[in-house]
Design a protein around this motif. Structure first.
Motif, PDB file in Angstrom:
ATOM      1  N   ALA A 195      40.946  45.434  54.004  1.00  0.00           N
ATOM      2  CA  ALA A 195      40.451  46.606  54.721  1.00  0.00           C
ATOM      3  C   ALA A 195      38.976  46.782  54.398  1.00  0.00           C
ATOM      4  O   ALA A 195      38.574  46.683  53.237  1.00  0.00           O
ATOM      5  CB  ALA A 195      41.232  47.857  54.314  1.00  0.00           C
ATOM      6  N   THR A 221      35.365  56.182  45.202  1.00  0.00           N
ATOM      7  CA  THR A 221      36.293  55.221  45.781  1.00  0.00           C
ATOM      8  C   THR A 221      37.307  54.747  44.746  1.00  0.00           C
ATOM      9  O   THR A 221      38.503  54.622  45.032  1.00  0.00           O
ATOM     10  CB  THR A 221      35.527  54.030  46.381  1.00  0.00           C
ATOM     11  N   LEU A 251      39.949  46.325  44.667  1.00  0.00           N
ATOM     12  CA  LEU A 251      38.897  47.170  45.233  1.00  0.00           C
ATOM     13  C   LEU A 251      37.544  46.541  44.913  1.00  0.00           C
ATOM     14  O   LEU A 251      37.221  46.322  43.740  1.00  0.00           O
ATOM     15  CB  LEU A 251      38.955  48.577  44.639  1.00  0.00           C
ATOM     16  N   LEU A 264      47.653  48.475  47.553  1.00  0.00           N
ATOM     17  CA  LEU A 264      46.259  48.135  47.260  1.00  0.00           C
ATOM     18  C   LEU A 264      46.205  47.460  45.901  1.00  0.00           C
ATOM     19  O   LEU A 264      46.716  47.992  44.911  1.00  0.00           O
ATOM     20  CB  LEU A 264      45.371  49.385  47.251  1.00  0.00           C
ATOM     21  N   VAL A 299      44.998  53.030  54.195  1.00  0.00           N
ATOM     22  CA  VAL A 299      45.340  51.701  53.676  1.00  0.00           C
ATOM     23  C   VAL A 299      46.792  51.677  53.208  1.00  0.00           C
ATOM     24  O   VAL A 299      47.550  50.742  53.512  1.00  0.00           O
ATOM     25  CB  VAL A 299      44.387  51.305  52.527  1.00  0.00           C
ATOM     26  N   THR A 326      34.176  47.871  50.288  1.00  0.00           N
ATOM     27  CA  THR A 326      33.275  48.867  50.858  1.00  0.00           C
ATOM     28  C   THR A 326      31.971  48.171  51.261  1.00  0.00           C
ATOM     29  O   THR A 326      31.553  47.201  50.639  1.00  0.00           O
ATOM     30  CB  THR A 326      32.983  50.008  49.866  1.00  0.00           C
ATOM     31  N   VAL A 354      40.394  46.189  49.410  1.00  0.00           N
ATOM     32  CA  VAL A 354      39.437  47.030  50.118  1.00  0.00           C
ATOM     33  C   VAL A 354      38.043  46.573  49.722  1.00  0.00           C
ATOM     34  O   VAL A 354      37.765  46.379  48.527  1.00  0.00           O
ATOM     35  CB  VAL A 354      39.622  48.522  49.767  1.00  0.00           C
TER      36      VAL A 354
END
Length: 248
Positions: free
Chosen positions: A34, A110, A76, A73, A66, A12, A10
């Motif tokens: 993602a 997050t 991050l 996952l 996700v 952001t 992921v």
């Protein structure tokens, strides 16, 4: 086989600038990625979600999506953030709270939402986008510097908290990067060309950092091949943090 084959990341703030470069780099290395962004329309990713990291419900729903759509996952990248200009006297309390909430608490929100999935990963890593502003005093950046100093401290604390769980936490510290945000700042300067030259000259290698250079550092920190690297920050700043170069 590449380092990120089979892994899900992921990112952001992954629709532009550093975030978009990170997405490209991780996908090129085999990851499915993602993007969480307030404006995900431009994202080139396996999954793009409209997410406000200042809103816990938004973040929690995106992490659940996700898991549902990508199944896991592993990485991050906390890259979402906003800038701020001025001395300590130039921003009102509400702006201080807004910037700190997004730049610092946004990382906490997050990461907190992602922990249950990261704990299941054999290659869990968190990479936070910090800044040269955390390690060097820059003029007219009091609020921004305070937020990034907090990100650096948060990175080290998270690394200590989660190392026993197999989750590595590191930060990347870019210098001034040639991003759309910097472009907007330059556009509002009285002399954009002179301001750009000043930004370039304060970095010892004499130019702005490219988003792809930052993405390469993020990929290293996130890679399973860097399994013994945690609790550190990697400067990508043309030597600005450490070097004192004589010119002329």
């Amino acid at each position: 086989m590449t380092a990120f084959d089979g892994l899900v990341a992921v990112v952001t703030g992954g629709s532009s600038g550093i975030g978009a470069a990170v997405v490209r780099r991780l996908r090129s290395a085999g990851a499915r990625v993602a993007v969480f962004d307030v404006d995900p329309g431009a994202a080139d990713a396996d999954l793009a979600l409209r997410v406000d990291v200042a809103d816990a419900a938004s973040v929690d729903a995106a992490v659940a999506a996700v898991e549902t759509r990508l199944g896991r996952l592993d990485v991050l990248v906390n890259n979402a953030g906003i800038g701020a200009q001025g001395t300590v006297a130039d921003n009102a309390d509400d702006e201080w709270l807004r910037v700190l909430d997004l730049n610092v608490v946004g990382i906490a929100r997050t990461s907190r939402a992602a922990l249950s999935l990261l704990r299941r990963s054999p290659a869990a890593a968190i990479v936070n986008t910090c800044s040269i502003a955390a390690t060097a005093g820059l003029p007219q950046r009091a609020l921004y510097s305070a937020s990034k100093g907090a990100v650096l401290a948060l990175t080290q604390a998270m690394a200590a908290d989660h190392v026993a769980e197999g989750i590595r936490v590191n930060a990347v510290n870019p210098g001034t990067v040639d991003t759309p945000w910097v472009g907007r700042l330059l556009a509002h300067a009285a002399d954009p060309a002179a301001e750009r030259a000043a930004l370039e000259s304060r970095q010892p290698h004499g130019r702005l950092v490219s988003p792809d250079e930052v993405a390469e550092a993020v990929a290293y920190l996130a890679s399973p091949l860097a399994g013994s690297t945690t609790g550190t920050s990697l400067a990508v700043d043309g030597g600005m943090q450490a070097l004192r170069v004589r010119r002329g």
